[in-house]
Enzyme design. Structure first.
Site, short mmCIF file in Angstrom:
data_model
loop_
_atom_site.label_atom_id
_atom_site.label_comp_id
_atom_site.label_asym_id
_atom_site.label_seq_id
_atom_site.Cartn_x
_atom_site.Cartn_y
_atom_site.Cartn_z
CG ASP A 171 60.14 43.05 169.34
OD1 ASP A 171 60.65 43.68 168.40
OD2 ASP A 171 60.58 41.98 169.77
CB CYS A 188 61.54 30.53 160.30
SG CYS A 188 62.49 31.04 161.76
CE LYS A 209 47.45 33.96 166.65
NZ LYS A 209 46.37 34.98 166.63
CB CYS A 228 70.51 30.88 161.67
SG CYS A 228 69.28 31.95 162.45
#
Length: 381
Positions: free
Chosen positions: A139, A219, A228, A249
């Site tokens: 990431d 989401c 933010k 989920c």
């Protein structure tokens, strides 16, 4: 078998053995050109504005869509998976309104640090053995790890867009190693979702406009972590007591029945992060927040965003015992916190009680906070 083939085999076997030795549950290899469908899918996602305020996704679109744009010399991509499956159903806390739900992945040390540290160990040993260049990512770069992991055979991207494994369900941390070495490729995994839509039906905010498509703007993971500013009023009640991420989920996936709870690599939850009391979290100032979440990915969002989320959980709890804590936060230095305190109080107080309290708040210096009070007063009537 030719000499080159023997070298490829030895290097391939070596890196997979190193991965297992360092605690990775899965290790598979694919080619940098193995996700030809990715550019079009990413373009569609961005064109629909499904990325919300994650502008960095658009800014890195070219590199994200094709690994060779990120590093032109890459010849093989090694994908690693580490199980972080919980020992219990993480949705159990949702039935406890005085408690806060923190996503399973964030209940331990920051997985970026755990995975990257182990990847660097593998990379160092592999580079020394093969004499090839390597780069590792967790990431930390525009790498489309989930499509690459599917192409490498770790699993497939389910209808919730996350990776699903036949052996570890939806509970896998992913990391990747790019190398100039020409390694043997693994076969991709086919989609095993069939007609199941358990993950789609489990979403509390209807964030999936269609199977295999996610609108991040709806989401809860995006709203509580990446977003933010103030969270839209129509999303707040749906968030419930989820203050950092959402596992609904993932937890609904039937393939999880094959996933053992993570323990060997000590990716188990810190006890104090499993179902913390909302009242305790509302009391955290910045130093206390940093101390409490030291080493946790929760720390990344900062105290103000975290308290914003916790105030939403407080409002949804309908627990009048939290009024005093919310009143203190109504005077917080951060406008975002003051605004969410207004919303929470409008849910916890009687209509007349809130009306009297809000009457003295119309002069707040921040326009958004004033708007929160006006909207809350209208809704409380």
């Amino acid at each position: 078998m030719s000499g080159d083939e023997k070298i490829r085999r030895r290097l391939t076997d070596f890196i997979k053995a190193e991965a297992a030795d360092k605690g990775f549950d899965l290790c598979r290899i694919t080619a940098p050109d193995s996700i030809p469908q990715a550019p079009a899918r990413l373009a569609d996602f961005l064109a629909a504005d499904y990325h919300g305020t994650m502008d960095w996704m658009a800014e890195t679109q070219a590199r994200r869509a094709d690994p060779r744009v990120l590093w032109s010399d890459v010849r093989s991509i090694v994908l690693f998976g580490m199980n972080y499956g919980p020992a219990h159903d993480p949705r159990e806390v949702l039935a406890l309104p005085d408690r806060a739900a923190i996503s399973v992945y964030a209940q331990n040390r920051d997985y970026h640090d755990i995975i990257k540290g182990k990847l660097k160990e593998v990379a160092t040993r592999f580079a020394a053995r093969g004499g090839e260049d390597v780069k590792v990512f967790v990431d930390t770069a525009p790498v489309m790890e989930k499509p690459l992991a599917a192409a490498a055979g770790l699993g497939w991207q389910g209808k919730h867009t996350n990776l699903v494994s036949r052996t570890h369900g939806s509970w896998l941390f992913l990391g990747s190693l790019f190398t100039t070495a020409d390694l043997l490729r693994d076969e991709p995994e086919r989609d095993h979702c069939g007609s199941c839509r358990a993950c789609l039906d489990a979403c509390p905010t209807d964030a999936f406009p269609a199977p295999y498509k996610l609108d991040a703007r709806r989401c809860i993971s995006y709203l509580t972590i990446e977003h933010k500013g103030a969270i839209a009023p129509d999303m707040r009640e749906k968030i419930g007591n989820r203050i950092y991420g959402c596992d609904d989920c993932l937890a609904a996936c039937p393939w999880n029945k094959f996933a053992a709870a993570a323990s060997e690599m000590k990716l188990v939850a810190r006890e104090e992060l499993k179902a913390p009391a909302i009242a305790d979290l509302l009391a955290l100032d910045d130093p206390a927040f940093r101390s409490h979440f030291s080493g946790s990915p929760v720390k990344r969002i900062g105290r103000d965003r975290f308290v914003r989320n916790t105030l939403i959980a407080a409002g949804n709890s309908r627990d009048r015992g939290l009024i005093a804590a919310c009143l203190r936060l109504a005077d917080d230095a951060a406008p975002m916190v003051r605004g969410m305190a207004a919303w929470a109080l409008s849910r916890l107080m009687d209509a007349g009680e809130f009306e009297r309290f809000a009457a003295g708040r119309v002069e707040d210096a921040d326009e958004d906070v004033r708007a929160e009070y006006e909207r809350a007063k209208a809704d409380a009537r």
